[in-house]
Write an enzyme that holds these catalytic residues in place. Structure first.
Site, PDB file in Angstrom:
ATOM      1  N   THR A 133       6.225   6.328  -0.701  1.00  0.00           N
ATOM      2  CA  THR A 133       6.220   5.569   0.542  1.00  0.00           C
ATOM      3  C   THR A 133       6.239   4.089   0.202  1.00  0.00           C
ATOM      4  O   THR A 133       5.749   3.663  -0.839  1.00  0.00           O
ATOM      5  CB  THR A 133       4.975   5.860   1.397  1.00  0.00           C
ATOM      6  OG1 THR A 133       3.804   5.339   0.718  1.00  0.00           O
ATOM      7  CG2 THR A 133       4.791   7.352   1.620  1.00  0.00           C
TER       8      THR A 133
ATOM      9  N   ALA B  34       0.831  -1.204   0.000  1.00  0.00           N
ATOM     10  CA  ALA B  34       0.000   0.000   0.000  1.00  0.00           C
ATOM     11  C   ALA B  34       0.861   1.248   0.000  1.00  0.00           C
ATOM     12  O   ALA B  34       1.076   1.877   1.029  1.00  0.00           O
ATOM     13  CB  ALA B  34      -0.926  -0.014   1.212  1.00  0.00           C
ATOM     14  N   CYS B  35       1.360   1.613  -1.159  1.00  0.00           N
ATOM     15  CA  CYS B  35       2.329   2.701  -1.272  1.00  0.00           C
ATOM     16  C   CYS B  35       1.717   3.922  -1.954  1.00  0.00           C
ATOM     17  O   CYS B  35       0.639   3.860  -2.526  1.00  0.00           O
ATOM     18  CB  CYS B  35       3.543   2.239  -2.069  1.00  0.00           C
ATOM     19  SG  CYS B  35       4.236   0.687  -1.485  1.00  0.00           S
ATOM     20  N   THR B  36       2.453   5.034  -1.898  1.00  0.00           N
ATOM     21  CA  THR B  36       2.034   6.278  -2.528  1.00  0.00           C
ATOM     22  C   THR B  36       3.217   6.905  -3.242  1.00  0.00           C
ATOM     23  O   THR B  36       4.318   6.946  -2.705  1.00  0.00           O
ATOM     24  CB  THR B  36       1.508   7.275  -1.476  1.00  0.00           C
ATOM     25  OG1 THR B  36       0.415   6.683  -0.758  1.00  0.00           O
ATOM     26  CG2 THR B  36       1.032   8.564  -2.123  1.00  0.00           C
TER      27      THR B  36
END
Length: 350
Positions: free
Chosen positions: A43, A25-27
């Protein structure tokens, strides 16, 4: 209900739970319109340590896109190449590249997308397993436009390691501010190419993320603007898109990187935050890139220090040594510019 039927349903439920893919679950955030420097940040959110290391690859590295930890996983027509460009990357489990910047000013970020479907293997196309997809681009491309052309010449192949599938989509950017998102949906690549594509998170697919964002009115931002605040990928996408358009013009590279990291931190997942059906996936680390001045930044969430690498201080020539730095096990000893603190490896990883 009989005992046999009950046991059958319990077994089915457990198999479904254990077979569920882990969600990376990255950004990713790109700030490419500040008139000073093209900068980005991302992230890495994961339920365990990805054992990240920073690796410096010179040009001239020979690679096989069909090998994983010494095993042939693409039996027919694996892509084979010799790297044209050197790069600084962050590795995942020591078997692939998840983030990196090359000496030409091209940045690549691999994020998880549950909807990913690379399609059935076509041996007529050279195959690159998903763990080396980002490295293939960094090795061979000097711009987003070139990366898209090269990516179209290969087939990305699903791979599994540590019991987790590499269901990835890529965000690309270069020193000109160009940007692209590459996803594989229903077996076919879907590309979003243009400087306007500044933010990427995870599910749903990018088309739907843009549609959801378009339904929100951010035209009159204020301290009372209703802003999605949860840790799911949809909320992080909308929140990062909101803030990246409000950043003040930077006066220095330091301020530009700080601004990008501020949004990455805002989109980070705190320790203990729950994800529905998947447990806890806190942010493990953040990276940032100055693509204009060729600097790569790394920040562990469990360390008080930000470290960076100045690519102009590294030797990327053919035959130069492959170098590695382990920020995970030396967090308190590392701070600031660590370009000269890498150690030589006897052989390239992957």
């Amino acid at each position: 209900m009989s005992i046999e039927t009950l046991n059958f349903w319990i077994s089915s439920i457990l198999m479904t739970l254990f077979a569920a893919p882990a969600v990376l679950a990255c950004t990713r955030v790109l700030w490419n319109d500040n008139e000073l420097a093209v900068v980005s940040a991302r992230t890495m959110d994961w339920p365990e340590s990805t054992e990240p290391t920073l690796v410096v690859f010179p040009s001239g590295i020979q690679r096989d896109g069909g090998k994983l930890e010494g095993h042939d996983i693409i039996a027919e027509n694996p892509a084979q190449w010799t790297s044209k460009h050197g790069s600084v990357v962050t590795t995942v489990y020591g078997i692939g590249t998840v983030d990196g910047l090359n000496e030409k000013g091209l940045g690549v970020h691999a994020l998880y997308l549950t909807a990913t479907n690379y399609g059935q293997r076509d041996p007529k196309q050279p195959g690159v397993h998903a763990g080396l997809w980002a490295q293939y681009i960094l090795d061979n491309a000097g711009s987003v436009q070139e990366a898209l052309a090269l990516s179209a010449e290969i087939q990305v192949v699903m791979v599994e390691a540590r019991g987790r599938t590499a269901s990835l989509h890529l965000a690309l950017e270069d020193a000109s501010g160009d940007s692209a998102i590459i996803e594989y949906i229903d077996g076919k690549p879907v590309v979003h190419h243009g400087k306007q594509y500044q933010v990427m998170t995870n599910d749903p697919a990018y088309d739907e993320q843009l549609s959801l964002l378009g339904a929100i009115d951010f035209s009159n931002p204020s301290s009372d603007t209703p802003l999605p605040g949860n840790v799911n990928a949809r909320d992080r996408f909308q929140r990062a898109s909101y803030y990246v358009n409000l950043l003040p013009k930077p006066e220095s590279e330091r301020q530009a990187i700080a601004s990008a990291l501020a949004i990455a931190r805002n989109a980070s997942v705190p320790f203990g935050a729950p994800y529905k059906n998947f447990g806890v996936y806190n942010t493990e680390y953040r990276t940032a890139m100055d693509l204009t001045n060729q600097r790569y930044f790394f920040e562990l969430t469990t360390s008080p220090n930000v470290v960076w690498v100045d690519l102009k201080q590294l030797d990327f020539t053919n035959g130069a040594k492959v170098l590695e730095l382990d920020p995970y096990h030396e967090p308190l000893q590392l701070s600031g510019n660590v370009s000269q603190k890498f150690k030589a490896l006897p052989a390239p990883p992957f």
